[in-house]
Each structure stands twice: as structure tokens, then as C-alpha cells.
Design a protein around this motif. Structure first.
Motif, PDB file in Angstrom:
ATOM      1  N   ALA A  30      26.201  57.583  25.366  1.00  0.00           N
ATOM      2  CA  ALA A  30      27.485  56.891  25.249  1.00  0.00           C
ATOM      3  C   ALA A  30      27.432  55.586  26.046  1.00  0.00           C
ATOM      4  CB  ALA A  30      28.610  57.781  25.775  1.00  0.00           C
ATOM      5  N   PRO A  31      27.973  54.524  25.505  1.00  0.00           N
ATOM      6  CA  PRO A  31      27.962  53.255  26.236  1.00  0.00           C
ATOM      7  C   PRO A  31      28.745  53.376  27.545  1.00  0.00           C
ATOM      8  CG  PRO A  31      29.455  53.141  24.362  1.00  0.00           C
ATOM      9  CD  PRO A  31      28.688  54.425  24.220  1.00  0.00           C
ATOM     10  N   LYS A  32      28.230  52.710  28.564  1.00  0.00           N
ATOM     11  CA  LYS A  32      28.891  52.750  29.859  1.00  0.00           C
ATOM     12  C   LYS A  32      30.235  52.030  29.785  1.00  0.00           C
ATOM     13  CE  LYS A  32      24.699  52.968  32.684  1.00  0.00           C
ATOM     14  NZ  LYS A  32      23.912  52.306  33.766  1.00  0.00           N
ATOM     15  N   ASP A  33      31.186  52.608  30.478  1.00  0.00           N
ATOM     16  CA  ASP A  33      32.506  51.991  30.548  1.00  0.00           C
ATOM     17  C   ASP A  33      32.458  50.850  31.566  1.00  0.00           C
ATOM     18  OD1 ASP A  33      35.115  51.278  30.601  1.00  0.00           O
ATOM     19  OD2 ASP A  33      35.895  53.207  31.296  1.00  0.00           O
ATOM     20  N   ARG A  34      32.582  49.640  31.091  1.00  0.00           N
ATOM     21  CA  ARG A  34      32.503  48.466  31.960  1.00  0.00           C
ATOM     22  C   ARG A  34      33.887  47.852  32.212  1.00  0.00           C
ATOM     23  NH1 ARG A  34      27.292  46.979  32.761  1.00  0.00           N
ATOM     24  NH2 ARG A  34      25.733  47.806  31.315  1.00  0.00           N
ATOM     25  N   LEU A  40      37.501  43.803  34.419  1.00  0.00           N
ATOM     26  CA  LEU A  40      38.813  43.560  35.025  1.00  0.00           C
ATOM     27  C   LEU A  40      38.677  42.886  36.389  1.00  0.00           C
ATOM     28  CD1 LEU A  40      41.871  43.874  35.017  1.00  0.00           C
ATOM     29  CD2 LEU A  40      41.567  46.204  35.916  1.00  0.00           C
ATOM     30  N   SER A  41      37.789  43.419  37.234  1.00  0.00           N
ATOM     31  CA  SER A  41      37.644  42.866  38.583  1.00  0.00           C
ATOM     32  C   SER A  41      37.108  41.441  38.548  1.00  0.00           C
ATOM     33  CB  SER A  41      36.738  43.752  39.431  1.00  0.00           C
ATOM     34  OG  SER A  41      35.438  43.854  38.863  1.00  0.00           O
ATOM     35  N   VAL A  42      36.155  41.170  37.661  1.00  0.00           N
ATOM     36  CA  VAL A  42      35.599  39.819  37.558  1.00  0.00           C
ATOM     37  C   VAL A  42      36.654  38.843  37.031  1.00  0.00           C
ATOM     38  CG1 VAL A  42      33.919  38.381  36.341  1.00  0.00           C
ATOM     39  CG2 VAL A  42      33.205  40.547  37.358  1.00  0.00           C
ATOM     40  N   ALA A  43      37.440  39.280  36.050  1.00  0.00           N
ATOM     41  CA  ALA A  43      38.482  38.404  35.494  1.00  0.00           C
ATOM     42  C   ALA A  43      39.526  38.058  36.552  1.00  0.00           C
ATOM     43  CB  ALA A  43      39.141  39.078  34.295  1.00  0.00           C
ATOM     44  N   LEU A  44      39.995  39.056  37.291  1.00  0.00           N
ATOM     45  CA  LEU A  44      41.001  38.800  38.319  1.00  0.00           C
ATOM     46  C   LEU A  44      40.435  37.950  39.452  1.00  0.00           C
ATOM     47  CD1 LEU A  44      42.722  42.312  38.551  1.00  0.00           C
ATOM     48  CD2 LEU A  44      43.526  40.279  37.345  1.00  0.00           C
ATOM     49  N   THR A  45      39.199  38.230  39.831  1.00  0.00           N
ATOM     50  CA  THR A  45      38.558  37.433  40.886  1.00  0.00           C
ATOM     51  C   THR A  45      38.409  35.983  40.453  1.00  0.00           C
ATOM     52  OG1 THR A  45      37.367  39.330  41.796  1.00  0.00           O
ATOM     53  CG2 THR A  45      36.445  37.161  42.246  1.00  0.00           C
ATOM     54  N   THR A  46      38.078  35.765  39.195  1.00  0.00           N
ATOM     55  CA  THR A  46      37.941  34.394  38.689  1.00  0.00           C
ATOM     56  C   THR A  46      39.254  33.635  38.779  1.00  0.00           C
ATOM     57  OG1 THR A  46      36.182  35.102  37.168  1.00  0.00           O
ATOM     58  CG2 THR A  46      37.275  33.013  36.687  1.00  0.00           C
ATOM     59  N   VAL A  47      40.365  34.311  38.436  1.00  0.00           N
ATOM     60  CA  VAL A  47      41.682  33.663  38.515  1.00  0.00           C
ATOM     61  C   VAL A  47      42.012  33.298  39.956  1.00  0.00           C
ATOM     62  CG1 VAL A  47      44.153  34.014  38.190  1.00  0.00           C
ATOM     63  CG2 VAL A  47      42.540  34.775  36.428  1.00  0.00           C
ATOM     64  N   VAL A  48      41.845  34.265  40.872  1.00  0.00           N
ATOM     65  CA  VAL A  48      42.168  34.012  42.274  1.00  0.00           C
ATOM     66  C   VAL A  48      41.251  32.933  42.852  1.00  0.00           C
ATOM     67  CG1 VAL A  48      42.223  35.017  44.584  1.00  0.00           C
ATOM     68  CG2 VAL A  48      43.102  36.322  42.638  1.00  0.00           C
ATOM     69  N   VAL A  57      36.458  47.305  44.535  1.00  0.00           N
ATOM     70  CA  VAL A  57      35.494  48.411  44.581  1.00  0.00           C
ATOM     71  C   VAL A  57      35.935  49.469  45.584  1.00  0.00           C
ATOM     72  CG1 VAL A  57      33.125  49.038  45.210  1.00  0.00           C
ATOM     73  CG2 VAL A  57      33.538  47.017  43.804  1.00  0.00           C
ATOM     74  N   VAL A  58      36.349  49.045  46.770  1.00  0.00           N
ATOM     75  CA  VAL A  58      36.803  50.002  47.785  1.00  0.00           C
ATOM     76  C   VAL A  58      38.023  50.763  47.276  1.00  0.00           C
ATOM     77  CG1 VAL A  58      37.813  50.218  50.094  1.00  0.00           C
ATOM     78  CG2 VAL A  58      35.827  48.736  49.730  1.00  0.00           C
ATOM     79  N   GLY A  59      38.944  50.053  46.620  1.00  0.00           N
ATOM     80  CA  GLY A  59      40.113  50.729  46.060  1.00  0.00           C
ATOM     81  C   GLY A  59      39.731  51.811  45.061  1.00  0.00           C
ATOM     82  N   ARG A  60      38.827  51.507  44.172  1.00  0.00           N
ATOM     83  CA  ARG A  60      38.404  52.490  43.169  1.00  0.00           C
ATOM     84  C   ARG A  60      37.674  53.668  43.814  1.00  0.00           C
ATOM     85  NH1 ARG A  60      40.103  53.806  38.850  1.00  0.00           N
ATOM     86  NH2 ARG A  60      38.347  53.616  37.395  1.00  0.00           N
ATOM     87  N   ARG A  61      36.838  53.373  44.808  1.00  0.00           N
ATOM     88  CA  ARG A  61      36.075  54.452  45.446  1.00  0.00           C
ATOM     89  C   ARG A  61      36.938  55.306  46.355  1.00  0.00           C
ATOM     90  NH1 ARG A  61      29.869  52.205  46.504  1.00  0.00           N
ATOM     91  NH2 ARG A  61      29.417  51.943  44.265  1.00  0.00           N
ATOM     92  N   MET A  62      38.098  54.800  46.746  1.00  0.00           N
ATOM     93  CA  MET A  62      39.059  55.639  47.466  1.00  0.00           C
ATOM     94  C   MET A  62      39.824  56.548  46.514  1.00  0.00           C
ATOM     95  SD  MET A  62      40.816  53.439  50.518  1.00  0.00           S
ATOM     96  CE  MET A  62      41.804  52.496  49.370  1.00  0.00           C
ATOM     97  N   GLY A  63      39.657  56.334  45.210  1.00  0.00           N
ATOM     98  CA  GLY A  63      40.342  57.165  44.232  1.00  0.00           C
ATOM     99  C   GLY A  63      41.574  56.537  43.637  1.00  0.00           C
ATOM    100  N   LEU A  64      41.795  55.250  43.842  1.00  0.00           N
ATOM    101  CA  LEU A  64      42.955  54.600  43.248  1.00  0.00           C
ATOM    102  C   LEU A  64      42.737  54.409  41.755  1.00  0.00           C
ATOM    103  CD1 LEU A  64      43.884  51.773  45.796  1.00  0.00           C
ATOM    104  CD2 LEU A  64      44.576  54.169  45.774  1.00  0.00           C
ATOM    105  N   PRO A  65      43.779  54.530  40.960  1.00  0.00           N
ATOM    106  CA  PRO A  65      43.637  54.212  39.539  1.00  0.00           C
ATOM    107  C   PRO A  65      43.334  52.733  39.346  1.00  0.00           C
ATOM    108  CG  PRO A  65      45.947  54.587  40.107  1.00  0.00           C
ATOM    109  CD  PRO A  65      45.145  54.975  41.303  1.00  0.00           C
ATOM    110  N   ARG A  66      42.886  52.401  38.159  1.00  0.00           N
ATOM    111  CA  ARG A  66      42.442  51.034  37.893  1.00  0.00           C
ATOM    112  C   ARG A  66      43.550  50.014  38.165  1.00  0.00           C
ATOM    113  NH1 ARG A  66      40.168  51.898  33.013  1.00  0.00           N
ATOM    114  NH2 ARG A  66      38.163  52.332  34.016  1.00  0.00           N
ATOM    115  N   TRP A  67      44.768  50.333  37.735  1.00  0.00           N
ATOM    116  CA  TRP A  67      45.855  49.378  37.912  1.00  0.00           C
ATOM    117  C   TRP A  67      46.164  49.156  39.394  1.00  0.00           C
ATOM    118  CZ3 TRP A  67      50.184  50.541  40.641  1.00  0.00           C
ATOM    119  CH2 TRP A  67      50.507  51.903  40.805  1.00  0.00           C
ATOM    120  N   ALA A  68      46.010  50.214  40.211  1.00  0.00           N
ATOM    121  CA  ALA A  68      46.310  50.088  41.636  1.00  0.00           C
ATOM    122  C   ALA A  68      45.231  49.267  42.350  1.00  0.00           C
ATOM    123  CB  ALA A  68      46.434  51.464  42.278  1.00  0.00           C
ATOM    124  N   ALA A  69      43.958  49.481  41.974  1.00  0.00           N
ATOM    125  CA  ALA A  69      42.886  48.667  42.559  1.00  0.00           C
ATOM    126  C   ALA A  69      43.076  47.200  42.200  1.00  0.00           C
ATOM    127  CB  ALA A  69      41.529  49.169  42.084  1.00  0.00           C
TER     128      ALA A  69
END
Length: 506
Positions: free
Chosen positions: A17-21, A26-34, A122-134
């Protein structure tokens, strides 16, 4: 080969199965905006500070093989941050040679800040936050007017906090390889060697490792690997001082332990943040002026997050930083808030996710709607004012004009603040004849270059930094009193004067 073998169906390889990217995109897009907002007008706002010029000049010294600083290195801070800065600070000057040195150095900081934004996610996701919260944590951090102000400047704290976030991300690794924990220790050591005060929040990394490992299997090995990485990298700094004979205080030389004693015991404090008129109180008020939302919400979320297991690592970091700021009589630097912001942003996003996650469906949608309304009516207007100034103000026009004026003059002996020191050196002034004003009265080596004292100086560039402590630097005071203005730039509150020294006292 039999007939059965000929007609036997060929077994196909299982299709992976293709990896979920989604997280990556999302993180790269938001980082680019900021990052685009951070880069926009980075040369114009905020006003260049003497600290920025100092760290950039120290990076220049490393680049040119002149040691760890452009003057005697006295172990005031570990050098690894400006060594990292030296690796990239030369590039913007090649692309845009007309920039003043501090502006070019700020541009060189952008890749570091991009790494910090991605690590918050990355830290947010690894703490268990959902994608929207990270994502909310990244945006809360990156869109704060405090970040769009302090994150543009050349501060050691920016290097330290990015490396500590890297240590947290490695300590929370879902794979739990030993090399991840060893790398977390090495990253923590690099953080401390970038800014020593980050040492205070290393317990946050230990809490993350404790929660991410099993007591009877991986935990002892994980902590052993972490300690190995921390010690093996961290020992290079005291070893450097020891080999140079500068570990212990003594006559005729600087020392690492002497510098630590000064930082901890001899440095004048900022007073209590609750004492009106104190340095600490004024500083906290200035932070609140830029962004009260992330600071007030961050303190509340940090306290609440201590009771939520998955938020405990960032909450421990935030709580320690709060307690240090609250201590009476200690020294509170302006850039201290740089360390606070990412942990407050993650705590706010985490508490919000925890709260919404415990509501039933109808209450959940109501809570989300309320959060959106509050963000649109309370947060956005406040941030718009601060962010708009960051994107439009031109507070460094006077420095640009002064640098252009100095470049056009024949080399001479000139006293400047550290914002302009590197501009003069790059313009062809002999390094020994460009003097950082602090060193006139505080460095015996500099005094030896000027046997005639202030009369051996041709020009002094009077800036707010030079004028901030009248009377405390006798030679600087004499230069200001025995000089005349030949050029001036900027408004009254940020006035920069080029002053020619009169060889006979007035």
C-alpha cells in the motif's frame, strides 16, 4: 517440467500500500506559508540589535579562522550556535551584496526556523495529537507576532530550541531504536552547546523517553544511550577549555568556570516580573504587547497539560521556563521568550485536542465552532496588528544609510556598535581599527591599541546601543563629549550619528 507445472498460476508479489504522506504534505505546506511571512520584510523589521551583530561578528571570526570570537572569547556563551551560523551566513551576501550584514545574517537563519516549524509538527504528532491539532500547534507558533518578530532575529536561543525539539522528536520515536535515543542525547548536547540555559528544560526530554519506553526492556538501554550521546558530544566544550588552560579561573586569562560564576552569581538581575518598573516587568509587558494570546493561553494550557500524560513532556518544559521567569532577582533576557513559544503552542493545541476529543459528537462540533469564532474574533484581530507591522515597517533604514555612508569613506579608526562592526570590516576598514564600543573600556588588549586613549579614534558612530548606558563607559563618554556630528540618520528615538572626534577636548 510437468504439464501441471506449466499451467500452475504464477504467484504475484504482494502489492504494498502506498505510504500516507499527508503529514509530510501538510507540514511542508504550512511551513512554507509561515516561512514566506517570516521572510517578508525580514531586513526592515525589527530594529537590528547589538546582540545580533555580536553573534554575526563571532560567526565571521570562525569563518576567517580568527578563533571563536572577533575579540577575546571569554566563555560567555558556548560557541556552537554561531559556528552553525558561520556555515551559512556567507551565502546571502553573495546573492545580495548590498544588504547590511545583520540583514544577510537574518536571511541565513530562515532554514533553521523552517526546521523548527517542521519539528513542532513532528513532536505534536509523536505525542499523539491528531493531524489538525499538530497543524494548529505549528500555526499557533508560526503566526504569533512574537515569533514573526523574535524569530527573524539572530539569537542563540533559536538554535538551541530547534535542537531541543529535535531531541524531543527522537525521544518520542515510535520505532524506539537505541540509536534514536543516542541521537536524542547528542541533539540535547548540541542544544546546550548552542545556548547554555536550555539545560534547564532537558527534563522534558527525559519525561518523553520515560513515557515512550517499557520499564523492563528498552528503558534502561534507552537512558544509557541518551546519556552516552549527551556526554560524548557535551564533553567537547569543557575539554576545549581544559586543553587551552582556561577551565579554571586564574591570573591573566579567561576561564569557563569563571564565566559560569559570573552568569550565575555576579550578573545584575532584572528584578521581579511583579515589581512595577523593574527590567523583568517591562520585558514581560513588551512580550504581552506583541502577543498576549499565546502567552496567557500558553501558561493556562501548560498547567493543565501537566495532568495529561501525552502532553507532559512539553508541559514540563513550559512549566520550568515559567518558574525560571518567576524567580525574583534573576536575569531575564529579551530573547528568553524564544524558548517558550514552541512549548506553549504545543500545549495550547494539545489541551484543545484533548478537550474536544472527550465531547460527544454534537458538543464536539459546538466546541469546534466556538474555537473558530474565538480565533476569528479575538486572536486574528490581535495578531493582524502585530503581523502587519512586521510585514510593513522599515525600522532599519537608518542603519542602512549609516552603513552606506561608512562604506564610502576612506578607512579610519572608528568606534561602532556591533550591528555596524562587520559592515565596516566588509567595506575594507582594517579589522584592528574598527572597535566595538564595549571593548574600549572593558578589554585591555583594545586599550593597548590606543596609547592616546580616545584621541586615537577618528570617528564614533553614536547609536541607541552606544548611548544606552551613559557614564558607565568613560572612554565612550569622552568620545561623545569631544566629537561633532558630520552626518545623522533616522528619527529621534532611533537616531544614528556619525561623529568626528576632536583631538583637543572641548
Amino acid at each position: 517440467m510437468t504439464v501441471l507445472e506449466l499451467v500452475k498460476p504464477v504467484q504475484e508479489e504482494p502489492v504494498q500500500a502506498p505510504k500516507d504522506r499527508s503529514d509530510l504534505y501538510l507540514s511542508v505546506a504550512l511551513t512554507t506559508v509561515v516561512l514566506a511571512l517570516l521572510a517578508w520584510n525580514i531586513t526592515g523589521f525589527p530594529t537590528a540589535s547589538d546582540d545580533e551583530g555580536t553573534y554575526l561578528a563571532q560567526a565571521w571570526a570562525v569563518q576567517h579562522g580568527k578563533g571563536l570570537a572577533h575579540y577575546t572569547y571569554w566563555y560567555d556563551h558556548p560557541p556552537l550556535a554561531w559556528i552553525q551560523l558561520a556555515a551559512g551566513s556567507w551565502l546571502p551576501g553573495l546573492v545580495a551584496p548590498g544588504l547590511i550584514a545583520v540583514a544577510a545574517g537574518r536571511i541565513a537563519m530562515l532554514p533553521l526556523q523552517a526546521a523548527g516549524l517542521l519539528l513542532v509538527y513532528v513532536v505534536g504528532r509523536r505525542m499523539g495529537l491528531p493531524r489538525w491539532a499538530a497543524a494548529a500547534g505549528l500555526l499557533t507558533y508560526g503566526l504569533s507576532p512574537l515569533f514573526l518578530t523574535m524569530g527573524r532575529q539572530i539569537y542563540l536561543d533559536s538554535f538551541a530550541v530547534v535542537w531541543l525539539l529535535a531531541a524531543l522528536a527522537l525521544a518520542l520515536s515510535p520505532r524506539q531504536h537505541l540509536w534514536h535515543f543516542a541521537a536524542a542525547g547528542a541533539a540535547a548536547a548540541v542544544a546546550v552547546l548552542s545556548k547554555e540555559t536550555i539545560l534547564l528544560i532537558l527534563p522534558a526530554v527525559l519525561v518523553a523517553m520515560w513515557q515512550n519506553t517499557a520499564r523492563s526492556t528498552t528503558r534502561p538501554w534507552a537512558f544509557g544511550a541518551f546519556a552516552s550521546g549527551l556526554v560524548l558530544v557535551g564533553c567537547f566544550y569543557p575539554l576545549y577549555a581544559l586543553l587551552r588552560g582556561e577551565l579554571f579561573p586564574g591570573e591573566g586569562h579567561v576561564s569557563l568556570i569563571g564565566a559560569v560564576q559570573f552568569q550565575l552569581g555576579s550578573r545584575s538581575g532584572s528584578g521581579s516580573i511583579f515589581e512595577a518598573g523593574s527590567g523583568a516587568n517591562s520585558l514581560v509587558r513588551s512580550w504581552l504587547y506583541y502577543d498576549s494570546v499565546i502567552l496567557v493561553a500558553g501558561v493556562a494550557a501548560t498547567i493543565a497539560g501537566l495532568a495529561i500524560r501525552r502532553l507532559r513532556p512539553v508541559s514540563v518544559a513550559g512549566a520550568i521556563l515559567i518558574l525560571v521567569a518567576l524567580r525574583p532577582g534573576g536575569y531575564l533576557p529579551a530573547m528568553y521568550v524564544v524558548q517558550v513559544l514552541p512549548f506553549f503552542a504545543l500545549a495550547v493545541a494539545g489541551v484543545l485536542a484533548w478537550t474536544i476529543g472527550r465531547l460527544d459528537r454534537w458538543f464536539k462540533w459546538g466546541a469546534i465552532a466556538l474555537a473558530v469564532v474565538l480565533a476569528a474574533t479575538v486572536v486574528a484581530p490581535r495578531w493582524y496588528v502585530g503581523d502587519r507591522r512586521a510585514l510593513t515597517a522599515n525600522d532599519n533604514a537608518a542603519y542602512v544609510q549609516a552603513a552606506e555612508y561608512l562604506r564610502a569613506q576612506p578607512p579610519s579608526t572608528v568606534v561602532v556598535d556591533d550591528v555596524l562592526w562587520l559592515d565596516c570590516v566588509n567595506a575594507g576598514y582594517p579589522e584592528q581599527r574598527v572597535i566595538w564600543f564595549y571593548k574600549l573600556d572593558l578589554d585591555t588588549e583594545v586599550a593597548a591599541r590606543l596609547p592616546g586613549g580616545w584621541r586615537d579614534v577618528d570617528y564614533i558612530v553614536s547609536t541607541p546601543a552606544v548611548r544606552q548606558d551613559p557614564g558607565t563607559l568613560p572612554t565612550v563618554t569622552a568620545l561623545l563629549e569631544n566629537s561633532t556630528v558630520i552626518a545623522s540618520f533616522g528619527p529621534a528615538d532611533g537616531l544614528i550619528e556619525i561623529r568626528q572626534v576632536l583631538k583637543e577636548p572641548q
